[in-house]
Design a protein around this motif. Structure first.
Motif, mmCIF file in Angstrom:
data_model
loop_
_atom_site.group_PDB
_atom_site.id
_atom_site.type_symbol
_atom_site.label_atom_id
_atom_site.label_comp_id
_atom_site.label_asym_id
_atom_site.label_seq_id
_atom_site.Cartn_x
_atom_site.Cartn_y
_atom_site.Cartn_z
ATOM 1 N N PRO A 58 0.828 -1.199 0.000
ATOM 2 C CA PRO A 58 0.000 0.000 0.000
ATOM 3 C C PRO A 58 0.860 1.246 0.000
ATOM 4 N N ALA A 63 -3.634 6.218 -0.747
ATOM 5 C CA ALA A 63 -4.749 5.859 0.134
ATOM 6 C C ALA A 63 -5.891 6.865 0.112
ATOM 7 N N ASP A 152 -5.942 -6.786 -3.039
ATOM 8 C CA ASP A 152 -5.453 -5.628 -2.290
ATOM 9 C C ASP A 152 -5.041 -6.019 -0.870
ATOM 10 N N PRO A 299 -9.912 1.554 2.218
ATOM 11 C CA PRO A 299 -8.490 1.156 2.260
ATOM 12 C C PRO A 299 -7.950 1.095 3.683
#
Ligand code: ZN
Length: 319
Positions: A58, A63, A152, A299
């Motif tokens: 990430p 984000a 993800d 997220p």
């Protein structure tokens, strides 16, 4: 998703109607973005050349964008993994408590499965039975795909585990048009002699059904399936993931199965039946419930989910 009883996706991606879901429009959108921003794209390519393949971890800068528009964020970020097959990804592992340990993370489904119905419907041998190669997975009511969610969260968990020194292998990294089949997913964990394997999913149950659960392998024997040696350690792995997942996400164990334990034993999943390594599935929440879906689409929440999974694995491995 729970492979056998999840509802079908709201619409086939083979549809060419203009109001098809956003994920079916992504290739066109990506082309448009590339055409409109050649300088940005060139800059990105240069960055990749200079810095090597993206880790898939990430990225803090992404984000906030992903929070407001997951589709736009995903489209704007080219997939470096396409040129970097998961199994051969060369990472320089950090030194840490998991140095020398191998973890296989299996992102459930594949965003391309919608377009490859014939391929994923092919039957494969799971030892105890024959079953479809793979399934499409479910989506939220707004069209966020389970396959995108699972990839993800897998990326985020990989980054956390690599930071502790583990070697992490993904069964796929969005680089293939569909699959892998469930027997191949199991084989990847076996051939890696993984110390732990986790398959990441989200469920497709009815609205009002909420919470997470971890699926443990039942004791089965038939053909290539023999789970006698992994039933015990897989339960240990699953219990640690369940407790850590509850802690990091604040989510409750599923209110619709597992009797509130967050643990379910199943004998019908090829990915578990064919595994010779400790392995569990994590169903992170119910995509068909709007409250759960809001979390799954966040997220920030996905980072917490990945943290719970990674902490559970780390605890299981004694790191
Ligand atoms: Zn699933």
């Amino acid at each position: 998703m729970r492979y056998d009883d999840s509802p079908p996706p709201p619409e086939s991606a083979s549809s060419i109607s203009p109001d098809r879901p956003w994920f079916a429009r992504r290739p066109a959108l990506a082309v448009a973005l590339a055409a409109l921003a050649p300088t940005c794209l060139a800059g990105w390519v240069l960055t990749q050349v200079l810095s090597g393949p993206a880790s898939g971890a990430p990225q803090p800068a992404a984000a906030p964008l992903a929070a407001s528009s997951p589709a736009a964020a995903a489209d704007a970020k080219p997939s470096a993994s396409a040129a970097s097959p998961a199994a051969s990804r060369a990472a320089t592992p950090a030194k840490g408590p998991l140095t020398g340990r191998t973890v296989v993370i299996d992102p459930g489904h594949n965003t391309g499965n919608f377009k490859h119905g014939r391929e994923i419907d092919q039957q494969v041998d799971i030892g105890t039975n024959r079953k479809e190669c793979d399934t499409t997975g479910t989506t939220t009511n707004s069209g966020y795909m389970e396959a995108e969610f699972s990839l993800d969260v897998s990326h985020r968990a990989r980054a956390l585990l690599e930071a502790k020194g583990a070697k992490v292998v993904l069964t796929h990294d969005g680089e293939r048009p569909w699959g892998p089949c469930i027997d191949e997913r199991a084989r990847i964990g076996n051939q890696a002699t993984a110390d732990a394997v986790v398959s990441v999913h989200a469920d497709g149950a009815s609205a009002g059904n909420r919470g997470f659960h971890v699926i443990l392998p039942a004791r089965v024997k038939g053909g290539a399936a023999d789970t006698a040696k992994i039933v015990g350690p897989s339960r240990g792995l699953g219990e640690r993931i369940a407790s850590n997942f509850a802690r990091t996400t604040g989510s409750s164990p599923a209110n619709y199965l597992g009797s509130g334990t967050g643990l379910v034993v199943r004998d019908d999943l090829g990915g578990l039946n064919l595994s010779t390594r400790p392995k569990v599935f994590v169903e992170c929440g119910n995509m068909r419930d709007d409250k759960d879906a809001a979390q799954l689409m966040s997220p920030e929440w996905r980072q917490k989910a990945a943290q719970g999974i990674a902490d559970g694995i780390t605890g299981f491995l004694g790191g």
